[in-house]
Scaffold this motif. Structure first.
Motif, PDB file in Angstrom:
ATOM      1  N   HIS A   1       0.845  -1.243   0.093  1.00 52.02           N
ATOM      2  CA  HIS A   1       0.185   0.042  -0.004  1.00 52.02           C
ATOM      3  C   HIS A   1       0.866   1.075  -0.023  1.00 52.02           C
ATOM      4  O   HIS A   1       0.523   2.157  -0.535  1.00 52.02           O
ATOM      5  CB  HIS A   1      -1.083  -0.048   1.196  1.00 52.02           C
TER       6      HIS A   1
ATOM      7  N   ILE B   1       1.773   1.673  -3.405  1.00 56.38           N
ATOM      8  CA  ILE B   1       0.753   2.209  -4.502  1.00 56.38           C
ATOM      9  C   ILE B   1       0.469   3.675  -4.163  1.00 56.38           C
ATOM     10  O   ILE B   1       0.471   4.486  -4.989  1.00 56.38           O
ATOM     11  CB  ILE B   1      -0.694   1.476  -3.830  1.00 56.38           C
ATOM     12  N   LEU B   2       0.565   3.963  -2.929  1.00 51.32           N
ATOM     13  CA  LEU B   2       0.482   5.494  -2.483  1.00 51.32           C
ATOM     14  C   LEU B   2       1.416   6.341  -3.358  1.00 51.32           C
ATOM     15  O   LEU B   2       1.445   7.165  -4.029  1.00 51.32           O
ATOM     16  CB  LEU B   2       0.508   5.780  -1.205  1.00 51.32           C
TER      17      LEU B   2
ATOM     18  N   ILE C   1      -2.427  -4.140  -5.765  1.00 55.79           N
ATOM     19  CA  ILE C   1      -3.485  -3.996  -5.089  1.00 55.79           C
ATOM     20  C   ILE C   1      -4.159  -5.537  -4.766  1.00 55.79           C
ATOM     21  O   ILE C   1      -4.523  -5.851  -3.861  1.00 55.79           O
ATOM     22  CB  ILE C   1      -4.778  -3.388  -6.077  1.00 55.79           C
ATOM     23  N   PHE C   2      -4.107  -6.356  -5.857  1.00 54.44           N
ATOM     24  CA  PHE C   2      -4.753  -7.754  -5.985  1.00 54.44           C
ATOM     25  C   PHE C   2      -3.703  -8.749  -5.214  1.00 54.44           C
ATOM     26  O   PHE C   2      -2.493  -8.730  -5.401  1.00 54.44           O
ATOM     27  CB  PHE C   2      -5.232  -8.146  -7.128  1.00 54.44           C
TER      28      PHE C   2
ATOM     29  N   LEU D   1     -11.162  -4.247  -1.353  1.00 52.03           N
ATOM     30  CA  LEU D   1     -10.810  -3.058  -2.422  1.00 52.03           C
ATOM     31  C   LEU D   1     -10.995  -1.869  -1.727  1.00 52.03           C
ATOM     32  O   LEU D   1     -10.386  -0.782  -2.409  1.00 52.03           O
ATOM     33  CB  LEU D   1     -11.447  -3.219  -3.710  1.00 52.03           C
TER      34      LEU D   1
ATOM     35  N   LEU E   1      -9.675  -0.451   1.097  1.00 57.64           N
ATOM     36  CA  LEU E   1      -8.460   0.324   1.280  1.00 57.64           C
ATOM     37  C   LEU E   1      -7.462   0.881   0.259  1.00 57.64           C
ATOM     38  O   LEU E   1      -7.129   1.911   0.032  1.00 57.64           O
ATOM     39  CB  LEU E   1      -7.629  -0.648   2.329  1.00 57.64           C
ATOM     40  N   PRO E   2      -7.385  -0.157  -0.748  1.00 60.51           N
ATOM     41  CA  PRO E   2      -6.342   0.336  -2.106  1.00 60.51           C
ATOM     42  C   PRO E   2      -7.088   1.472  -2.568  1.00 60.51           C
ATOM     43  O   PRO E   2      -6.598   2.352  -2.916  1.00 60.51           O
ATOM     44  CB  PRO E   2      -6.448  -1.032  -2.726  1.00 60.51           C
TER      45      PRO E   2
ATOM     46  N   ILE F   1      -6.429   4.614  -0.846  1.00 63.34           N
ATOM     47  CA  ILE F   1      -5.234   5.010  -0.944  1.00 63.34           C
ATOM     48  C   ILE F   1      -4.957   5.660  -2.366  1.00 63.34           C
ATOM     49  O   ILE F   1      -4.277   6.804  -2.457  1.00 63.34           O
ATOM     50  CB  ILE F   1      -3.985   3.748  -0.769  1.00 63.34           C
ATOM     51  N   ILE F   2      -5.520   5.075  -3.309  1.00 64.06           N
ATOM     52  CA  ILE F   2      -5.423   5.867  -4.733  1.00 64.06           C
ATOM     53  C   ILE F   2      -5.863   7.186  -4.568  1.00 64.06           C
ATOM     54  O   ILE F   2      -5.310   8.121  -5.486  1.00 64.06           O
ATOM     55  CB  ILE F   2      -6.458   4.603  -5.444  1.00 64.06           C
TER      56      ILE F   2
ATOM     57  N   GLY G   1      -3.606   9.416  -2.900  1.00 62.83           N
ATOM     58  CA  GLY G   1      -2.548   9.457  -3.880  1.00 62.83           C
ATOM     59  C   GLY G   1      -2.924  10.630  -4.818  1.00 62.83           C
ATOM     60  O   GLY G   1      -2.169  11.692  -5.060  1.00 62.83           O
TER      61      GLY G   1
END
Lengths: 510, 89
Positions: free
Chosen positions: A18, A21-22, A71-72, B7, B9-10, B13-14, B17
């Motif tokens: 994560h 990702i950020l 992500i996955f 999904l 949380l991601p 985060i996206i 960002g």
């Protein structure tokens, strides 16, 4: 204890993913939002200049794809390997910049740009370590064999190092030898501007001798002005000719110590006088008409004229002690359209090496010629205009006329110790449009090494733009409006000047 | 359902960002009057940061006096090539 450790480590993989990702989403979007700036910065980077157009979208795409993979759960490990690879590539890039470049702006996007290089290294390095730990843990969970993990980790590291170093080396080669029109402004070539107001904007450089810069004046054609190189004193002298009963149209003065020369190609006449003396005597009359002249020595001249037989431009040589005095070399200027406008350009002389050069105005070609008017080499400027874009109409009276405004490539140029300074009229790839409105862009080439060396800006002052240049060992003098401006060359520029044979025999070509 | 939950949380985060990138970009471009000026260090030729804030709106040239020399200031983005101006106020 071991269980506790495993439990702690199990959070490591999603946390790392994560964080990545950020980072990637933030950096990717920042670059995308400021895409033009990102490519400009990449083009100035000494490592990737030539590939700015490819590297920019590839890096952004990679950042987004890796974010998706992370992500996955199923693709997370692949994503981690990819992130590890990309982060290593970034880190090596920074390392190379720190060690092999003077200065390069960061092109990482957003607030990450605010980090200094050391902080940046630490930042990247901690991400590399995180990825490494996460990979190691995931592989352990999958019970992959140790040496297999080692192999899978070292492969992307080596690959990243190889890709970055490879790009660096080939980019250097492309920029210097086969430039695809990407300018480099990296090192600031000029420093310490100093100006002197001459009081009129009609001056032109006549030459340099005995530590003085000599200037002619279009509106007062027989006044020779000299300025010392520290730009403090200005002295004017009126020249006297032994024969003035001629319909002069454009008188010019040229200095080649110990003499000064006065000529007007519309009238086939050349006068010569000793510097310090104001008297000039006719040394050539009715030998040849010409449109440009370069003094080779006291009795030899190179010139450009219009040939009566071919009706196109031709280069020739006038030697007062030979018979015949005039020789024309028809093979030098290559006709592309009409032979008049398309072959237009500037005849230059490098008084330190005795070489001549002809720079076409409407195509990217430079002819380097020796004083016997033999072609030594053909060079190309970095722009892509190899064929003159001039539309010419032949009028019924036989004259040529330009139909559309032509695309000018090269404007003013000066050649000194095998370094050609050439003001270009064409904007390269990934350049700032704003800078073009504020400054003239000068490209430097080494005629000896046949390389593009770099570019610099000469700023306009208000409406006044640079009109002419003159190079010396330490300074570049420029005429801008009514001012003469002196810039000191950076060592990076003067290092390219061809030194005397005795000093550096390796560099001598002849 | 569980998949969908994982999904959240991601996705958050996206969004964070992308939002942060947008925010820094807007902050960078919107304020024409608070551009950090950069100058050319004459001994090394590097483009260095000055403490002066300038504007992109044309006017008098933005300068900074380091005690011995007065430097003309530029926007750093393009390697000390685009001039900056004195803020109007």
């Amino acid at each position: 204890m071991k269980k506790l450790l495993t439990k702690h480590f199990s959070i490591l993989v999603p946390v790392t993913s994560h964080l990545y990702i950020l980072l990637f989403v933030y950096a990717g979007f920042s670059k995308l939002l400021d895409y033009e700036n990102f490519t400009v910065q990449l083009a100035q980077s000494p490592l990737l200049s030539a590939y700015a157009g490819v590297v920019a979208p590839v890096v952004i795409c990679m950042e987004f794809i890796l974010s998706l993979l992370l992500i996955f759960r199923k693709t997370r490990l692949t994503g981690l390997y990819g992130s590890f690879f990309l982060m290593i590539a970034f880190t090596i890039y920074i390392y190379l910049i720190l060690n092999y470049s003077d200065f390069v702006p960061c092109s990482c996007g957003g607030i990450i740009e605010k980090l200094n290089w050391t902080e940046h290294m630490i930042f990247n390095f901690s991400f590399v370590i995180l990825a490494l730990l996460a990979i190691a843990f995931s592989e352990k969970e999958k019970h992959t064999r140790k040496h297999m993990v080692l192999f899978k980790i070292s492969l992307p590291s080596l690959l990243a190092a190889g890709v970055v170093v490879g790009l660096f080396l080939s980019s250097e080669h492309i920029i210097k030898k086969e430039n695809n029109f990407i300018r480099r402004f990296g090192q600031h070539s000029l420093r310490d501007e100093k100006a002197l107001d001459l009081g009129a904007n009609s001056y032109y450089f006549a030459g340099m001798a005995y530590g003085q810069i000599y200037l002619g004046n279009y509106t007062a054609p027989l006044v020779l002005t000299s300025v010392d190189t520290s730009l403090t004193t200005k002295v004017q002298a009126k020249l006297e000719l032994d024969n003035t009963a001629l319909p002069f149209r454009s008188i010019r003065i040229q200095i080649e110590s110990p003499y000064f020369y006065v000529y007007d190609g519309n009238i086939p006449i050349i006068y010569r006088g000793k510097l310090g003396d104001s008297q000039a005597r006719t040394i050539s009359f009715e030998d040849c008409y010409f449109s440009q002249l370069q003094v080779i020595d006291s009795i030899n001249f190179a010139f450009r004229a219009q040939s009566r037989s071919t009706k196109s431009q031709v280069l020739g040589r006038l030697s007062l002690n030979r018979e015949p005095k005039v020789t024309l070399n028809y093979g030098l200027l290559e006709k592309q359209i009409d032979g008049m406008f398309d072959t237009d350009g500037k005849l230059l002389r490098d008084n330190s090496t005795d070489e001549l050069a002809y720079i076409y105005s409407y195509r990217n070609e430079i002819l380097v010629i020796n004083k016997e008017l033999q072609l030594l080499q053909k060079l190309h400027t970095i722009d892509t205009i190899s064929h003159a874009q001039v539309q010419v109409r032949r009028l019924s009276d036989g004259r040529h006329k330009l139909d559309a405004p032509p695309l000018q490539v090269n404007k003013t140029s000066v050649l000194y110790k095998q370094v050609l300074f050439n003001e270009s009229m064409l904007m390269g790839k990934f350049e700032s449009r704003k800078a073009w409105q504020q400054a003239a862009i000068v490209d430097m080439y080494s005629t000896g090494k046949q390389e593009y060396l770099g570019s610099f800006y000469i700023y306009h002052r208000g409406e006044n733009k640079m009109s002419q240049m003159l190079a010396t060992d330490n300074y570049l003098f420029v005429l801008r409006g009514s001012e003469i401006v002196r810039y000191r060359f950076a060592q990076a520029v003067t290092a390219n000047f061809k030194t005397g044979e005795a000093e550096n025999p390796k560099q001598s070509k002849q | 359902m569980k998949n969908l939950k994982s999904l959240i949380l991601p996705a958050a985060i996206i969004l964070i960002g992308a939002g942060a990138a947008l925010a820094t970009n807007v902050a960078k471009n919107s304020d024409a009057n608070s551009q950090t000026g950069y100058y050319i260090d004459s001994s090394t030729g590097e483009c260095r940061q000055s403490p002066e804030m300038c504007s992109t709106t044309p006017g008098d040239l933005c300068t900074w006096d380091d005690g011995s020399t007065i430097h003309s200031l530029f926007q750093a983005d393009t390697e000390c090539s685009v001039s900056l101006y004195k803020p109007a106020n």
